[in-house]
Design a protein around this motif. Structure first.
Motif, PDB file in Angstrom:
ATOM      1  N   ARG A   1       0.931  -1.285  -0.132  1.00  0.00           N
ATOM      2  CA  ARG A   1       0.365   0.001  -0.349  1.00  0.00           C
ATOM      3  C   ARG A   1       0.569   1.535   0.082  1.00  0.00           C
ATOM      4  N   PHE A   2       2.407   1.056  -0.329  1.00  0.00           N
ATOM      5  CA  PHE A   2       3.262   1.928  -0.253  1.00  0.00           C
ATOM      6  C   PHE A   2       2.902   3.047   1.107  1.00  0.00           C
ATOM      7  N   LEU A   3       3.073   2.076   2.225  1.00  0.00           N
ATOM      8  CA  LEU A   3       3.105   2.955   3.215  1.00  0.00           C
ATOM      9  C   LEU A   3       4.513   3.201   3.864  1.00  0.00           C
ATOM     10  N   VAL A   4       5.289   4.300   3.121  1.00  0.00           N
ATOM     11  CA  VAL A   4       6.778   4.062   3.876  1.00  0.00           C
ATOM     12  C   VAL A   4       7.357   3.793   4.584  1.00  0.00           C
ATOM     13  N   LEU A   5       6.922   4.595   5.353  1.00  0.00           N
ATOM     14  CA  LEU A   5       7.080   4.914   7.092  1.00  0.00           C
ATOM     15  C   LEU A   5       6.733   3.091   7.744  1.00  0.00           C
ATOM     16  N   ASP A   6       5.877   2.855   7.524  1.00  0.00           N
ATOM     17  CA  ASP A   6       5.893   2.254   8.460  1.00  0.00           C
ATOM     18  C   ASP A   6       6.141   0.605   8.010  1.00  0.00           C
ATOM     19  N   MET A   7       6.456   0.731   6.173  1.00  0.00           N
ATOM     20  CA  MET A   7       7.602  -0.777   6.031  1.00  0.00           C
ATOM     21  C   MET A   7       8.622  -0.667   6.260  1.00  0.00           C
ATOM     22  N   TRP A   8       9.541   0.499   6.770  1.00  0.00           N
ATOM     23  CA  TRP A   8      10.480   1.043   6.506  1.00  0.00           C
ATOM     24  C   TRP A   8      10.722   0.669   9.149  1.00  0.00           C
ATOM     25  N   ALA A   9       9.351   0.834   9.470  1.00  0.00           N
ATOM     26  CA  ALA A   9       9.631   0.682  10.657  1.00  0.00           C
ATOM     27  C   ALA A   9       9.416  -0.944  10.787  1.00  0.00           C
ATOM     28  N   GLY A  10       8.516  -1.435  10.079  1.00  0.00           N
ATOM     29  CA  GLY A  10       8.597  -2.506  10.047  1.00  0.00           C
ATOM     30  C   GLY A  10       9.819  -3.668  10.290  1.00  0.00           C
ATOM     31  N   VAL A  11      10.789  -2.974   8.916  1.00  0.00           N
ATOM     32  CA  VAL A  11      11.912  -3.940   8.977  1.00  0.00           C
ATOM     33  C   VAL A  11      12.894  -3.201  10.357  1.00  0.00           C
ATOM     34  N   LEU A  12      12.535  -2.356  10.543  1.00  0.00           N
ATOM     35  CA  LEU A  12      13.865  -1.681  11.717  1.00  0.00           C
ATOM     36  C   LEU A  12      13.132  -2.848  12.926  1.00  0.00           C
ATOM     37  N   LEU A  13      12.530  -2.866  13.630  1.00  0.00           N
ATOM     38  CA  LEU A  13      11.327  -3.934  14.438  1.00  0.00           C
ATOM     39  C   LEU A  13      12.177  -5.204  13.743  1.00  0.00           C
ATOM     40  N   LEU A  14      12.658  -5.881  12.896  1.00  0.00           N
ATOM     41  CA  LEU A  14      12.407  -7.284  12.847  1.00  0.00           C
ATOM     42  C   LEU A  14      13.828  -7.260  12.803  1.00  0.00           C
ATOM     43  N   GLY A  15      15.144  -5.824  13.175  1.00  0.00           N
ATOM     44  CA  GLY A  15      16.439  -6.272  13.154  1.00  0.00           C
ATOM     45  C   GLY A  15      16.169  -5.717  14.838  1.00  0.00           C
ATOM     46  N   ALA A  16      15.524  -5.348  15.523  1.00  0.00           N
ATOM     47  CA  ALA A  16      15.363  -5.078  16.976  1.00  0.00           C
ATOM     48  C   ALA A  16      15.080  -6.616  17.251  1.00  0.00           C
ATOM     49  N   ILE A  17      13.997  -7.237  17.397  1.00  0.00           N
ATOM     50  CA  ILE A  17      14.039  -9.119  16.963  1.00  0.00           C
ATOM     51  C   ILE A  17      15.012  -9.665  17.592  1.00  0.00           C
ATOM     52  N   GLY A  18      16.060  -9.002  16.320  1.00  0.00           N
ATOM     53  CA  GLY A  18      17.263 -10.173  15.560  1.00  0.00           C
ATOM     54  C   GLY A  18      18.269 -10.042  16.601  1.00  0.00           C
ATOM     55  N   TYR A  19      17.989  -8.448  17.493  1.00  0.00           N
ATOM     56  CA  TYR A  19      19.096  -7.927  18.107  1.00  0.00           C
ATOM     57  C   TYR A  19      19.297  -8.277  20.132  1.00  0.00           C
ATOM     58  N   LEU A  20      17.721  -8.105  19.803  1.00  0.00           N
ATOM     59  CA  LEU A  20      17.428  -8.599  21.235  1.00  0.00           C
ATOM     60  C   LEU A  20      17.901 -10.590  21.449  1.00  0.00           C
ATOM     61  N   LEU A  21      17.825 -11.018  20.479  1.00  0.00           N
ATOM     62  CA  LEU A  21      17.861 -12.764  20.457  1.00  0.00           C
ATOM     63  C   LEU A  21      19.025 -12.808  20.604  1.00  0.00           C
ATOM     64  N   SER A  22      20.172 -12.465  19.897  1.00  0.00           N
ATOM     65  CA  SER A  22      21.425 -12.369  19.860  1.00  0.00           C
ATOM     66  C   SER A  22      21.508 -12.131  21.275  1.00  0.00           C
ATOM     67  N   VAL A  23      21.686 -10.815  22.481  1.00  0.00           N
ATOM     68  CA  VAL A  23      21.827 -10.955  23.626  1.00  0.00           C
ATOM     69  C   VAL A  23      21.369 -11.803  24.581  1.00  0.00           C
ATOM     70  N   ILE A  24      20.264 -12.490  24.028  1.00  0.00           N
ATOM     71  CA  ILE A  24      20.305 -13.446  25.721  1.00  0.00           C
ATOM     72  C   ILE A  24      20.950 -14.785  24.929  1.00  0.00           C
ATOM     73  N   LEU A  25      21.178 -15.116  24.043  1.00  0.00           N
ATOM     74  CA  LEU A  25      22.089 -15.998  23.723  1.00  0.00           C
ATOM     75  C   LEU A  25      23.415 -15.545  24.372  1.00  0.00           C
ATOM     76  N   ASN A  26      24.078 -14.758  23.995  1.00  0.00           N
ATOM     77  CA  ASN A  26      25.285 -13.893  24.481  1.00  0.00           C
ATOM     78  C   ASN A  26      25.076 -14.021  26.047  1.00  0.00           C
ATOM     79  N   LEU A  27      24.211 -13.612  26.707  1.00  0.00           N
ATOM     80  CA  LEU A  27      23.710 -13.335  28.341  1.00  0.00           C
ATOM     81  C   LEU A  27      23.929 -15.288  28.914  1.00  0.00           C
ATOM     82  N   LEU A  28      23.325 -16.291  27.915  1.00  0.00           N
ATOM     83  CA  LEU A  28      23.755 -17.730  28.334  1.00  0.00           C
ATOM     84  C   LEU A  28      24.778 -18.296  27.944  1.00  0.00           C
ATOM     85  N   GLU A  29      25.621 -17.772  26.675  1.00  0.00           N
ATOM     86  CA  GLU A  29      26.834 -18.234  26.606  1.00  0.00           C
ATOM     87  C   GLU A  29      27.567 -17.722  27.776  1.00  0.00           C
TER      88      GLU A  29
END
Length: 246
Positions: free
Chosen positions: A206-234
């Motif tokens: 729907r060419f909602l560009v700001l929403d699209m980029w916000a979703g991409v950033l949110l995916l990056g944040a989820i991946g980063y958070l999972l990486s941090v959790i693995l570091n804390l366990l490791e």
């Protein structure tokens, strides 16, 4: 931080409809995701999106870890299983997840069961292969010493084999997490009505560009958070390995 600054400067210097400044994306996300109205058509709150995605991702990763540990240890320790199953593992692993999706849709429909199953199949093989290599890397002398001292199988597994394979297991967890996140987004773009992947696809169509980029950033944040959790366990679990290599 540097990547964000480059993004902001590039968007300001070379204005484009499809690459908005990072500051505008963050501002839009902050205002859009705090909408707590459950009847909202698209401006859903961030907890709703993330909980839907994690509700698929985390169970799938748990199932993949359980299967990968059991089969990985069995294949590494039982020679006949190694000869019989290793070619099958490599064959199925080589098939792209995008090619497996139509098969799972035909078998399971387009619900969450299909999505979780696709994530499991995509994530289990890299994790399992790391478990196999980790167990096989345990020196034969160590195994022979355990036999001489008649260490029972449970103690051998939890005190010798599992700790010895942990470095490879954590490498497999990192790879598995990345693949599972990618496949989660793929499955949410097929017949889903919630989740971050659906959010990104909806906005893009729907060419909602700001929403699209916000979703991409949110995916990056989820991946980063999972990486941090693995570091804390490791860190506590592999402190001996880090000290040995330092």
């Amino acid at each position: 931080m540097a990547a964000g600054l480059i993004w902001e400067l590039y968007a300001r210097l070379f204005p484009s409809l499809f690459i908005p400044p990072l500051s505008e994306v963050i501002e839009h996300a902050a205002s859009s995701w705090t909408n707590l109205d459950p009847q909202a058509t698209f401006g859903t709150n961030v907890l709703t999106m993330v909980s839907a995605s994690l509700g698929r991702l985390l169970p799938a990763m748990g199932i993949a870890i359980a299967i990968g540990l059991v089969l990985g240890v069995a294949i590494a320790r039982i020679r006949i299983l190694d000869h019989l199953l290793t070619p099958v593992v490599h064959f199925v692993r080589a098939i792209p997840s995008t090619a497996k999706v139509p098969i799972f849709i035909a078998l399971l429909g387009i619900g969450d069961v299909m999505k979780i199953s696709v994530i499991v199949v995509a994530a289990v093989f890299p994790f399992m292969l790391n478990v196999i290599h980790g167990v096989k890397d345990i020196h034969d002398t160590t195994v022979d010493v355990c036999r001489v001292y008649r260490i029972n199988r449970m103690d051998f597994f939890f005190r010798v084999m599992l700790p010895g394979a942990l470095p490879q297991i954590f490498s497999g967890l990192r790879l598995m997490t990345m693949i599972a996140l990618i496949v989660m987004v793929l499955t949410e773009m097929i017949g889903a009505s919630d989740g971050v992947g659906y959010y990104v696809l909806y906005a893009e169509r729907r060419f909602l560009v700001l929403d699209m980029w916000a979703g991409v950033l949110l995916l990056g944040a989820i991946g980063y958070l999972l990486s941090v959790i693995l570091n804390l366990l490791e860190r506590p679990l592999l402190r001996w390995h880090t000290a040995q290599n330092s």
